[in-house]
Design a protein around this motif. Sequence first.
Motif, PDB file in Angstrom:
ATOM      1  N   ALA A  70       0.809  -1.212   0.000  1.00  0.00           N
ATOM      2  CA  ALA A  70       0.000   0.000   0.000  1.00  0.00           C
ATOM      3  C   ALA A  70       0.845   1.265   0.000  1.00  0.00           C
ATOM      4  O   ALA A  70       0.400   2.316  -0.470  1.00  0.00           O
ATOM      5  N   THR A  71       2.066   1.174   0.521  1.00  0.00           N
ATOM      6  CA  THR A  71       2.971   2.333   0.535  1.00  0.00           C
ATOM      7  C   THR A  71       3.957   2.293  -0.633  1.00  0.00           C
ATOM      8  O   THR A  71       4.900   3.090  -0.682  1.00  0.00           O
ATOM      9  N   GLY A  72       3.741   1.373  -1.577  1.00  0.00           N
ATOM     10  CA  GLY A  72       4.597   1.301  -2.756  1.00  0.00           C
ATOM     11  C   GLY A  72       6.026   0.921  -2.437  1.00  0.00           C
ATOM     12  O   GLY A  72       6.951   1.289  -3.159  1.00  0.00           O
ATOM     13  N   TYR A  73       6.227   0.156  -1.356  1.00  0.00           N
ATOM     14  CA  TYR A  73       7.573  -0.265  -0.936  1.00  0.00           C
ATOM     15  C   TYR A  73       8.503   0.934  -0.773  1.00  0.00           C
ATOM     16  O   TYR A  73       9.698   0.864  -1.062  1.00  0.00           O
ATOM     17  N   ASP A  74       7.934   2.034  -0.311  1.00  0.00           N
ATOM     18  CA  ASP A  74       8.694   3.266  -0.086  1.00  0.00           C
ATOM     19  C   ASP A  74       9.284   3.207   1.320  1.00  0.00           C
ATOM     20  O   ASP A  74       8.569   3.407   2.316  1.00  0.00           O
ATOM     21  N   SER A  75      10.593   2.960   1.418  1.00  0.00           N
ATOM     22  CA  SER A  75      11.220   2.779   2.726  1.00  0.00           C
ATOM     23  C   SER A  75      11.246   4.052   3.554  1.00  0.00           C
ATOM     24  O   SER A  75      11.446   4.000   4.767  1.00  0.00           O
ATOM     25  N   ALA A  76      11.041   5.194   2.928  1.00  0.00           N
ATOM     26  CA  ALA A  76      10.944   6.430   3.705  1.00  0.00           C
ATOM     27  C   ALA A  76       9.682   6.423   4.563  1.00  0.00           C
ATOM     28  O   ALA A  76       9.642   7.028   5.639  1.00  0.00           O
ATOM     29  N   ARG A  77       8.660   5.715   4.071  1.00  0.00           N
ATOM     30  CA  ARG A  77       7.392   5.644   4.806  1.00  0.00           C
ATOM     31  C   ARG A  77       7.320   4.423   5.713  1.00  0.00           C
ATOM     32  O   ARG A  77       6.807   4.510   6.832  1.00  0.00           O
ATOM     33  N   LEU A  78       7.798   3.290   5.220  1.00  0.00           N
ATOM     34  CA  LEU A  78       7.642   2.044   5.969  1.00  0.00           C
ATOM     35  C   LEU A  78       8.694   1.050   5.504  1.00  0.00           C
ATOM     36  O   LEU A  78       8.840   0.822   4.307  1.00  0.00           O
ATOM     37  N   VAL A  79       9.407   0.459   6.438  1.00  0.00           N
ATOM     38  CA  VAL A  79      10.316  -0.640   6.107  1.00  0.00           C
ATOM     39  C   VAL A  79       9.704  -1.943   6.612  1.00  0.00           C
ATOM     40  O   VAL A  79       8.765  -1.941   7.417  1.00  0.00           O
ATOM     41  N   HIS A  80      10.239  -3.048   6.151  1.00  0.00           N
ATOM     42  CA  HIS A  80       9.609  -4.349   6.383  1.00  0.00           C
ATOM     43  C   HIS A  80       9.344  -4.612   7.862  1.00  0.00           C
ATOM     44  O   HIS A  80       8.234  -5.005   8.251  1.00  0.00           O
ATOM     45  N   GLY A  81      10.349  -4.420   8.699  1.00  0.00           N
ATOM     46  CA  GLY A  81      10.177  -4.718  10.116  1.00  0.00           C
ATOM     47  C   GLY A  81       9.112  -3.867  10.777  1.00  0.00           C
ATOM     48  O   GLY A  81       8.406  -4.328  11.695  1.00  0.00           O
ATOM     49  N   GLU A  82       8.977  -2.635  10.317  1.00  0.00           N
ATOM     50  CA  GLU A  82       7.915  -1.778  10.847  1.00  0.00           C
ATOM     51  C   GLU A  82       6.548  -2.308  10.439  1.00  0.00           C
ATOM     52  O   GLU A  82       5.605  -2.313  11.241  1.00  0.00           O
ATOM     53  N   GLY A  83       6.440  -2.770   9.183  1.00  0.00           N
ATOM     54  CA  GLY A  83       5.192  -3.384   8.745  1.00  0.00           C
ATOM     55  C   GLY A  83       4.863  -4.621   9.554  1.00  0.00           C
ATOM     56  O   GLY A  83       3.702  -4.861   9.915  1.00  0.00           O
ATOM     57  N   VAL A  84       5.885  -5.421   9.878  1.00  0.00           N
ATOM     58  CA  VAL A  84       5.679  -6.627  10.683  1.00  0.00           C
ATOM     59  C   VAL A  84       5.237  -6.254  12.093  1.00  0.00           C
ATOM     60  O   VAL A  84       4.354  -6.903  12.677  1.00  0.00           O
ATOM     61  N   ALA A  85       5.834  -5.205  12.660  1.00  0.00           N
ATOM     62  CA  ALA A  85       5.454  -4.776  14.012  1.00  0.00           C
ATOM     63  C   ALA A  85       3.979  -4.380  14.056  1.00  0.00           C
ATOM     64  O   ALA A  85       3.221  -4.820  14.936  1.00  0.00           O
ATOM     65  N   ILE A  86       3.559  -3.554  13.092  1.00  0.00           N
ATOM     66  CA  ILE A  86       2.143  -3.184  13.026  1.00  0.00           C
ATOM     67  C   ILE A  86       1.300  -4.435  12.796  1.00  0.00           C
ATOM     68  O   ILE A  86       0.246  -4.621  13.419  1.00  0.00           O
ATOM     69  N   GLY A  87       1.784  -5.313  11.916  1.00  0.00           N
ATOM     70  CA  GLY A  87       1.044  -6.537  11.613  1.00  0.00           C
ATOM     71  C   GLY A  87       0.876  -7.436  12.823  1.00  0.00           C
ATOM     72  O   GLY A  87      -0.191  -8.035  13.023  1.00  0.00           O
ATOM     73  N   MET A  88       1.903  -7.551  13.660  1.00  0.00           N
ATOM     74  CA  MET A  88       1.794  -8.390  14.859  1.00  0.00           C
ATOM     75  C   MET A  88       0.806  -7.784  15.851  1.00  0.00           C
ATOM     76  O   MET A  88       0.021  -8.503  16.484  1.00  0.00           O
ATOM     77  N   ALA A  89       0.854  -6.456  16.004  1.00  0.00           N
ATOM     78  CA  ALA A  89      -0.109  -5.800  16.884  1.00  0.00           C
ATOM     79  C   ALA A  89      -1.527  -6.004  16.357  1.00  0.00           C
ATOM     80  O   ALA A  89      -2.457  -6.295  17.122  1.00  0.00           O
ATOM     81  N   LEU A  90      -1.695  -5.875  15.039  1.00  0.00           N
ATOM     82  CA  LEU A  90      -3.009  -6.090  14.436  1.00  0.00           C
ATOM     83  C   LEU A  90      -3.474  -7.535  14.614  1.00  0.00           C
ATOM     84  O   LEU A  90      -4.657  -7.787  14.905  1.00  0.00           O
ATOM     85  N   ALA A  91      -2.576  -8.490  14.430  1.00  0.00           N
ATOM     86  CA  ALA A  91      -2.942  -9.900  14.568  1.00  0.00           C
ATOM     87  C   ALA A  91      -3.430 -10.199  15.983  1.00  0.00           C
ATOM     88  O   ALA A  91      -4.389 -10.959  16.180  1.00  0.00           O
ATOM     89  N   HIS A  92      -2.784  -9.592  16.975  1.00  0.00           N
ATOM     90  CA  HIS A  92      -3.220  -9.813  18.351  1.00  0.00           C
ATOM     91  C   HIS A  92      -4.544  -9.101  18.637  1.00  0.00           C
ATOM     92  O   HIS A  92      -5.417  -9.655  19.326  1.00  0.00           O
ATOM     93  N   ARG A  93      -4.730  -7.902  18.079  1.00  0.00           N
ATOM     94  CA  ARG A  93      -6.000  -7.207  18.290  1.00  0.00           C
ATOM     95  C   ARG A  93      -7.138  -7.914  17.541  1.00  0.00           C
ATOM     96  O   ARG A  93      -8.270  -7.994  18.038  1.00  0.00           O
ATOM     97  N   PHE A  94      -6.837  -8.416  16.345  1.00  0.00           N
ATOM     98  CA  PHE A  94      -7.839  -9.171  15.589  1.00  0.00           C
ATOM     99  C   PHE A  94      -8.230 -10.432  16.350  1.00  0.00           C
ATOM    100  O   PHE A  94      -9.411 -10.799  16.424  1.00  0.00           O
ATOM    101  N   SER A  95      -7.251 -11.098  16.934  1.00  0.00           N
ATOM    102  CA  SER A  95      -7.528 -12.307  17.726  1.00  0.00           C
ATOM    103  C   SER A  95      -8.425 -11.975  18.914  1.00  0.00           C
ATOM    104  O   SER A  95      -9.317 -12.754  19.281  1.00  0.00           O
ATOM    105  N   THR A  96      -8.197 -10.806  19.513  1.00  0.00           N
ATOM    106  CA  THR A  96      -9.053 -10.369  20.613  1.00  0.00           C
ATOM    107  C   THR A  96     -10.477 -10.124  20.124  1.00  0.00           C
ATOM    108  O   THR A  96     -11.458 -10.538  20.758  1.00  0.00           O
ATOM    109  N   GLN A  97     -10.599  -9.469  18.968  1.00  0.00           N
ATOM    110  CA  GLN A  97     -11.926  -9.186  18.418  1.00  0.00           C
ATOM    111  C   GLN A  97     -12.685 -10.474  18.114  1.00  0.00           C
ATOM    112  O   GLN A  97     -13.915 -10.521  18.217  1.00  0.00           O
ATOM    113  N   LEU A  98     -11.949 -11.527  17.740  1.00  0.00           N
ATOM    114  CA  LEU A  98     -12.568 -12.821  17.441  1.00  0.00           C
ATOM    115  C   LEU A  98     -12.761 -13.668  18.699  1.00  0.00           C
ATOM    116  O   LEU A  98     -13.130 -14.846  18.608  1.00  0.00           O
ATOM    117  N   ASN A  99     -12.488 -13.078  19.871  1.00  0.00           N
ATOM    118  CA  ASN A  99     -12.631 -13.760  21.169  1.00  0.00           C
ATOM    119  C   ASN A  99     -11.722 -14.978  21.298  1.00  0.00           C
ATOM    120  O   ASN A  99     -12.061 -15.956  21.961  1.00  0.00           O
TER     121      ASN A  99
END
Length: 375
Positions: free
Chosen positions: A263-292
Motif C-alpha cells: 500500500a505504501t509502494g515499498y517506499d522505505s521512507a514511509r515504511l520498512v519491512h520490520g515496521e510493517g511486521v510490528a504493526i502486523g503483529m499488533a493487528l494480529a493480536h487485536r484481531f484475535s481479541t476481536q474474534l474472542n
Amino acid sequence: MNDVNAAPAKVRVSLGARSYDILIGPDLLRRAGAEIARRLPGVRAAIVTDANVAENHLATLQGSLADAGIEASAIIVAPGERSKSFATLEEVVSGILDARLERGDIVIPLGGGVVGDLAGFASGIVRRGMHFVQAPTSLLAQVDSSVGGKTGINTAHGKNLVGVFHQPQLVIADTAVLDTLSPREFRAGYAEVAKYGLIDRPEFFAWLEKNWQAVFAGGSERVEAIAQSCQAKADVVARDELEKGDRALLNLGHTFGHALEAATGYDSARLVHGEGVAIGMALAHRFSTQLNLASPDDAERVEAHLAAVGLPTRLSDVPGGLPGAEQLLTYIAQDKKVSRGALTFILTRGVGQSFVAKDVPTSQVLSFLEGALSQ
C-alpha cells in the motif's frame, strides 16, 4: 574489546545432506574467508551488496576472502526494497555470468534482507543452482531472511511472489556490523526477534521485555537474542522446509505487514519491512481479541513492548496515509498465504500461542480493518 579469535555461537539447520551452520558473533566478516574455504575448498565467489553496505563492509569481506585464497568479484546494486525487482535481478545474474562463475562456485549476499533475497534467488537460478553463503548485515536479515532458504523478488502484484526455495551453505552473522545500522533499521529488525517469542516461546518474549535495552546496546545479550531467534527459525525450517504446515507460523504479522508495504509502494521512507511486521503483529493480536480468541491484556502487552522499543503499532503510525479497508483487503488477498481465495492468517490465543487460521471470513477482516483505520 571483541575477541576475534573467540568461538562464535553456532546454530545448526538440520536438513539432511543440505544441513548448514549459522555462525553468530562479533568480527566474523574477518574470518569469513577461512570459514568458507574450510567448507568449500577451491571456490571462486561473487559478492552481491548494495552501495551503502559496500562503503562500510565490502573491503573487510574482500580482504578476508583474499587471505583465504578465494578469488572474488563484486556486484553492487542500489539500496532499498525497490532493488528486489526483475530489472535488478537481471543485473545480478549478468554480473555472475560475466565473472564466469561455475555451478560449484558461490554467491555471497552481503547486506540486509533485500540483498539476501535478491542474490539468493539469483544463485538459485544461475546455472540451475549455485552455492551461496549468506553474510547478513542487518538484524532483520540475521534473525530471519538469511535463514531457511526463502529467496525472491517483488512485483507490482505483491511482495516476494517470484522466487525459489534455495538453502545456503553457511550463514555468517557478524553481530559487530549491526553497530553501523541506524536506530530505525535496528528497531525494524528487532520486530522479527520479538516475533519468535510471540509465536511459541513466551519465556523468550518475557526475557526480551526485561533485556531489550541490553540487546540494543550489544554484547552477550545481542548474541543471545540472535542465537535464540535463529534456533527458533531453524527448528521450524527443519520440520517444514517448504512451508506446507508449521513454517507458516513464521508469518505472524506478515499478512498485514506485506499489505501495508504494498500500500505504501515499498517506499522505505514511509515504511520498512520490520515496521510493517510490528504493526502486523499488533493487528494480529487485536484481531484475535476481536474474534474472542485471546485476552485484550495480551494484545495490550504486545503493543506496549513494541511501542517501548520505538516500533509503530497502529495503521495511523504509517506516514502519508493509507488506502481504505477494501483496498487493503485486496493487497491481503494477493498474499502468498492465500489458498484458492480463502484468507489465511496467523492468529493467537495469547503470547506465545500462535496458530494458523484458515478460511477466515473476508467480512470479519474487512470489519476489523475499518475499525483499525479509525484508531
